[in-house]
Design an enzyme around this catalytic site. Structure first.
Site, PDB file in Angstrom:
ATOM      1  N   THR A  45      73.351 100.377  47.782  1.00 20.03           N
ATOM      2  CA  THR A  45      73.211 101.739  47.251  1.00 20.03           C
ATOM      3  C   THR A  45      71.767 102.228  47.388  1.00 20.03           C
ATOM      4  O   THR A  45      71.517 103.383  47.738  1.00 20.03           O
ATOM      5  CB  THR A  45      73.612 101.762  45.758  1.00 20.03           C
ATOM      6  OG1 THR A  45      74.952 101.277  45.650  1.00 20.03           O
ATOM      7  CG2 THR A  45      73.527 103.151  45.169  1.00 20.03           C
ATOM      8  N   HIS A  48      71.101 103.339  50.856  1.00 18.50           N
ATOM      9  CA  HIS A  48      71.599 104.707  51.104  1.00 18.50           C
ATOM     10  C   HIS A  48      70.606 105.737  50.582  1.00 18.50           C
ATOM     11  O   HIS A  48      70.354 106.753  51.220  1.00 18.50           O
ATOM     12  CB  HIS A  48      72.947 104.924  50.409  1.00 18.50           C
ATOM     13  CG  HIS A  48      74.090 104.195  51.049  1.00 18.50           C
ATOM     14  ND1 HIS A  48      74.623 104.581  52.253  1.00 18.50           N
ATOM     15  CD2 HIS A  48      74.790 103.113  50.654  1.00 18.50           C
ATOM     16  CE1 HIS A  48      75.607 103.762  52.573  1.00 18.50           C
ATOM     17  NE2 HIS A  48      75.733 102.849  51.624  1.00 18.50           N
ATOM     18  N   GLU A  69      69.801  96.955  39.523  1.00 14.90           N
ATOM     19  CA  GLU A  69      69.994  95.506  39.349  1.00 14.90           C
ATOM     20  C   GLU A  69      68.697  94.951  38.765  1.00 14.90           C
ATOM     21  O   GLU A  69      67.666  94.979  39.434  1.00 14.90           O
ATOM     22  CB  GLU A  69      70.301  94.863  40.701  1.00 14.90           C
ATOM     23  CG  GLU A  69      71.513  95.496  41.398  1.00 14.90           C
ATOM     24  CD  GLU A  69      71.796  94.876  42.771  1.00 14.90           C
ATOM     25  OE1 GLU A  69      71.045  93.985  43.215  1.00 14.90           O
ATOM     26  OE2 GLU A  69      72.779  95.304  43.395  1.00 14.90           O
ATOM     27  N   GLY A 269      85.294  96.931  49.254  1.00 22.07           N
ATOM     28  CA  GLY A 269      84.592  97.584  50.363  1.00 22.07           C
ATOM     29  C   GLY A 269      84.976  99.059  50.445  1.00 22.07           C
ATOM     30  O   GLY A 269      86.126  99.427  50.187  1.00 22.07           O
TER      31      GLY A 269
HETATM   32 ZN    ZN Z   1      74.125  97.151  43.184  1.00 24.60          ZN
END
Ligand code: ZN
Length: 347
Positions: A45, A48, A69, A269
């Site tokens: 992420t 991106h 995270e 996915g």
């Molecule tokens: Zn993550």
């Protein structure tokens, strides 16, 4: 002493990259805690958001401190917070929920349609300090180090997906050997699966899969046919459970083909767009499909920490470690497609 400002890795402008800035240390409300961040993991992420692709541009307001995270330590608590203490090491659920939806009120917090993500919709964890609702805090036991605490979010995706169906004694096929697929293989092993096979077309990722989970059977589907592997492993009819981690249409087709009648698929996915599915094949094989989003709050967290305390070892999936000032190297490692998890140290 609470500083006024902190280092933070921010999306400051609508273009490629992230920038290290000095940001104000967040103020907490009565139900929140302030966490001093020690380690963070870089997620797909975040890539991106770094790349500023169509999804990121449409989703992420600027400026935004990215990252979700993390592991750290509680340094401040709002006055309503109970059951936690200053100095408590913790990770936490990065999905912030509302409490008035039907699903939340039923206790299915991970299905709340009003969920907002830290580092995506709300200021995130790539910073020296993070504010978080106390509800979202997950205390870390002493035997779970910060480095593992920083990857519990993606490990939680792997655990949530892998534990979607009973794996004891089953033959499990995992398509996609990214870090989450690899961790799912470790979980499937831990959960008592008989054969665990993981596919990819990237030899580096398959090598890493074997390094992290020595008993997994890696399959490069550009060179090997899954039907041959089924025969080699003496499975007769095929795999019982599939965990789709790649978002690849071809991988899903291969999975459906390789499953037994009545097999089960958990989908994590994300395909890049609409993709054609051979539904009649799925109907005639009587296959059950489950979409997986996030982590169950907080059953996934409970199970994953319990498994980590009982021999589940995913530590080798962390392949790169950088001090936070070298964040650009960390992102480069992620983008190379040759890394496992990349962890940044904020201390
Ligand atoms: Zn993550």
């Amino acid at each position: 002493m609470r500083p006024n400002t902190m280092k933070a890795l921010e999306k400051s402008k609508p273009e490629e990259g992230l920038w290290m800035v000095q940001a104000p240390v967040p103020e907490i409300n009565a139900d929140e805690v302030l966490i001093r961040v020690n380690k963070t993991g870089i997620c797909g992420t975040d890539i991106h958001i770094w790349n500023w692709d169509d999804w990121a541009a449409a989703t992420v307001p600027i400026p935004m401190i990215t990252g979700h995270e993390f592991a750290g330590e509680i340094v401040e608590m709002g006055r309503n917070v109970t059951g936690l203490e200053i100095g408590q090491r913790c990770s936490g659920e990065g999905h912030l929920i509302t409490t008035d939806s039907r699903q939340s009120r039923a206790g299915k917090f991970h299905l709340d349609p009003g969920t907002r993500g830290i580092g995506v919709n709300e200021q995130g964890a790539f910073a020296q300090y993070l504010k978080l609702p106390a509800f979202n805090v997950v205390p870390l036991p002493d035997d779970v180090p910060d480095e593992i605490g920083a990857i519990l979010d993606p490990l939680g995706n792997a655990v949530h997906t892998a534990l979607s169906f009973d794996l004891l004694g089953e033959d499990v096929l995992i398509t996609g050997a990214g870090p989450i697929g690899i961790m799912a293989a470790a979980v499937a092993r831990h959960a008592g699966a008989r054969n665990v096979v993981i596919t990819d077309i990237n030899p580096d990722r398959l090598k890493l899969a074997e390094h992290v989970v020595p008993t997994v059977r890696p399959v490069d589907v550009s060179k090997e046919d899954l039907q041959d592997v089924i025969a080699e492993l003496d499975m007769k009819e095929g795999f019982d459970v599939g965990l789709e981690m790649s978002g690849s249409q071809i991988a899903l087709d291969q999975m459906v083909e390789a499953l037994v009648m009545g097999g089960k698929i958990a989908l994590l996915g994300i395909p890049p767009g609409k993709s054609p599915v051979d539904w009649s094949r799925i109907v005639f094989k009587a296959i059950t499909i489950k979409g997986v989003y996030g982590r169950e709050m907080f059953e996934t967290w409970y199970k994953m920490i319990a498994m980590l305390q009982n021999g589940l070892d995913v530590s080798r999936v962390i392949t790169h470690r950088f001090g936070v000032d070298e964040f650009a190297e960390g992102f480069a490692a992620m983008k190379s497609g040759q890394s496992g998890k990349v962890v940044l140290d904020w201390t």
